[in-house]
Design a protein around this motif. Structure first.
Motif, mmCIF file in Angstrom:
data_model
loop_
_atom_site.group_PDB
_atom_site.id
_atom_site.type_symbol
_atom_site.label_atom_id
_atom_site.label_comp_id
_atom_site.label_asym_id
_atom_site.label_seq_id
_atom_site.Cartn_x
_atom_site.Cartn_y
_atom_site.Cartn_z
ATOM 1 N N ALA A 282 -0.673 -5.417 3.094
ATOM 2 C CA ALA A 282 -1.567 -5.038 1.994
ATOM 3 C C ALA A 282 -2.661 -6.082 1.802
ATOM 4 O O ALA A 282 -3.837 -5.735 1.614
ATOM 5 C CB ALA A 282 -0.765 -4.857 0.705
ATOM 6 N N GLU A 283 -2.290 -7.347 1.850
ATOM 7 C CA GLU A 283 -3.278 -8.415 1.689
ATOM 8 C C GLU A 283 -4.309 -8.369 2.816
ATOM 9 O O GLU A 283 -5.513 -8.538 2.584
ATOM 10 C CB GLU A 283 -2.580 -9.775 1.681
ATOM 11 N N ALA A 284 -3.858 -8.108 4.032
ATOM 12 C CA ALA A 284 -4.770 -8.047 5.181
ATOM 13 C C ALA A 284 -5.745 -6.876 5.041
ATOM 14 O O ALA A 284 -6.944 -7.004 5.327
ATOM 15 C CB ALA A 284 -3.980 -7.928 6.479
ATOM 16 N N VAL A 285 -5.231 -5.740 4.590
ATOM 17 C CA VAL A 285 -6.080 -4.558 4.414
ATOM 18 C C VAL A 285 -7.116 -4.808 3.318
ATOM 19 O O VAL A 285 -8.287 -4.433 3.456
ATOM 20 C CB VAL A 285 -5.227 -3.318 4.088
ATOM 21 N N ILE B 260 0.873 -1.179 0.000
ATOM 22 C CA ILE B 260 0.000 0.000 0.000
ATOM 23 C C ILE B 260 0.907 1.225 0.000
ATOM 24 O O ILE B 260 1.658 1.448 0.944
ATOM 25 C CB ILE B 260 -0.936 0.004 1.218
ATOM 26 N N LEU B 261 0.845 1.988 -1.066
ATOM 27 C CA LEU B 261 1.732 3.135 -1.202
ATOM 28 C C LEU B 261 1.216 4.353 -0.436
ATOM 29 O O LEU B 261 1.998 5.085 0.171
ATOM 30 C CB LEU B 261 1.906 3.496 -2.681
ATOM 31 N N SER C 278 1.376 9.111 2.918
ATOM 32 C CA SER C 278 2.315 8.097 2.465
ATOM 33 C C SER C 278 2.336 6.915 3.442
ATOM 34 O O SER C 278 2.327 7.108 4.653
ATOM 35 C CB SER C 278 3.716 8.704 2.352
ATOM 36 N N ILE C 279 2.389 5.676 2.920
ATOM 37 C CA ILE C 279 2.378 4.490 3.780
ATOM 38 C C ILE C 279 3.572 3.578 3.485
ATOM 39 O O ILE C 279 4.526 3.532 4.231
ATOM 40 C CB ILE C 279 1.051 3.720 3.650
ATOM 41 N N GLY C 280 3.525 2.801 2.398
ATOM 42 C CA GLY C 280 4.641 1.933 2.058
ATOM 43 C C GLY C 280 4.759 0.705 2.936
ATOM 44 O O GLY C 280 5.839 0.369 3.407
ATOM 45 N N GLY C 281 3.657 -0.004 3.167
ATOM 46 C CA GLY C 281 3.681 -1.186 4.022
ATOM 47 C C GLY C 281 4.094 -2.441 3.278
ATOM 48 O O GLY C 281 4.397 -2.420 2.083
ATOM 49 N N SER C 282 4.097 -3.561 3.982
ATOM 50 C CA SER C 282 4.512 -4.842 3.419
ATOM 51 C C SER C 282 3.386 -5.467 2.598
ATOM 52 O O SER C 282 2.221 -5.071 2.691
ATOM 53 C CB SER C 282 4.909 -5.797 4.537
#
Length: 327
Positions: free
Chosen positions: A304-307, A125-126, A296-300
């Motif tokens: 992203a799949e969980a969100v 997630i960007l 801005s986020i930039g997560g794993s």
């Protein structure tokens, strides 16, 4: 008749395999060996486009290869995502999509030729973006209570960039929370939806803050609320929808996710994930996005799949209740 290979043949085969292993590893390690295409499913100037171009610029510097941004608007951002889903799973064609491509569009668009939930990998997630509730200045509506009171006594409508897009969903969440009804007028994209509200063809609309704020400042649109839980840094005087409706938990925000085709080599996905985590946490990137009302986020990839699963569970009942459909 079964013929067993001789020990000498087996040894030669094993030796050849050992020589081929470094070649295969080198082929993966060589990525990227050519320019990367990064698609965005909306026209230039919107949140998706802003984030994609900024990320592409920094990714190009990191990977020492051109990252070419290509706008492919249409079908609620699904046109661009479909190109990636049906393309080569080699990491050379990527897409940045709003989460609605995964959470909502599979239910809304009945003739999609791909399944975003199974044919795309959510790499990171960007960023996060929200919408601003605006009304035509001539309607003399300046607050959410004004609009709610008017909608209870007068037939009203709102514009969006199409069925199931963030502006449509934000509006329906607002109407459900406020207990009122307004007619939905879908347009082919955010630009004609904005023009419809400006001209008075539509009364109101939830639209991207950077798109409508110049018109608010020019006095052509009235800003009633922002859909995020926190005020917009671009318009701190505009209340949040949660505050305007006295519902503190109300947060209608959306995510922009970097996606690749299912089957993309794991080392490539890992490098993209690391790049997203690094780039989106850079102070200069955060500052530029904040100036466009983006977080801005930039997560794993795991995050992203969980969100995506959580947002799907959140929006599916809304889509089914409203029976939102489009070809």
């Amino acid at each position: 008749m079964n013929i067993r290979p001789s020990p000498r043949t087996l040894a030669a085969t094993a030796l050849a395999a050992l020589f081929l292993l470094p070649v295969a590893a080198a082929a993966q390690a060589a990525w990227p060996a050519k320019p990367i295409r990064m698609l965005v499913g909306s026209p230039p100037g919107g949140p998706s486009d802003i984030v994609t171009r900024l990320f592409a610029e920094h990714l190009s510097q990191r990977l020492k290869q051109p990252v070419l941004v290509e706008n492919r608007p249409g079908v609620g951002n699904s046109l661009a995502a479909g190109v990636v889903a049906k393309g080569e799973a080699d990491g050379y064609t990527l897409v940045v999509s709003p989460d609605t491509v995964v959470t909502v569009n599979p239910l809304v668009y009945t003739k999609l030729n791909f399944d975003a939930r199974s044919e795309l990998v959510n790499v990171s997630i960007l960023a996060q973006f929200t919408q601003m509730l605006v009304c035509n200045a001539g309607k003399n509506l300046h607050t959410v209570p004004d609009l709610v009171a008017r909608a209870k006594t007068t037939r009203m409508n709102y514009a969006s960039g199409g069925p199931g897009v963030p502006g449509h969903l934000a509006a329906e969440m607002f109407l459900q929370s406020a207990g009122v009804k307004m007619e939905h007028i879908p347009y082919r994209g955010p630009a004609p939806a904005t023009l419809a509200v400006l001209s008075g063809e539509a009364d109101c609309g939830f639209l991207a803050t950077p798109t409508v704020l110049p018109h608010v400042k020019a006095g052509k649109l009235s800003a009633l609320a922002v859909s995020s839980r926190e005020p917009s840094p671009l318009a701190p005087e505009v209340p949040t929808l949660a505050k305007a409706l006295n519902q503190p938990a109300l947060d209608v925000s959306f995510k922009l996710v970097l996606q690749a085709a299912k089957g993309t080599p794991a080392p490539v996905l890992a490098e993209l994930e690391r790049a997203a985590g690094d780039i989106m946490k850079r102070p200069e990137v955060r500052a530029k996005l904040q100036a466009s009302d983006l977080v801005s986020i930039g997560g794993s990839s795991q995050e992203a799949e969980a969100v995506m699963k959580a947002e799907t569970a959140r929006w599916e009942p809304v889509v089914r209740r409203l029976d939102i459909k489009s070809e």
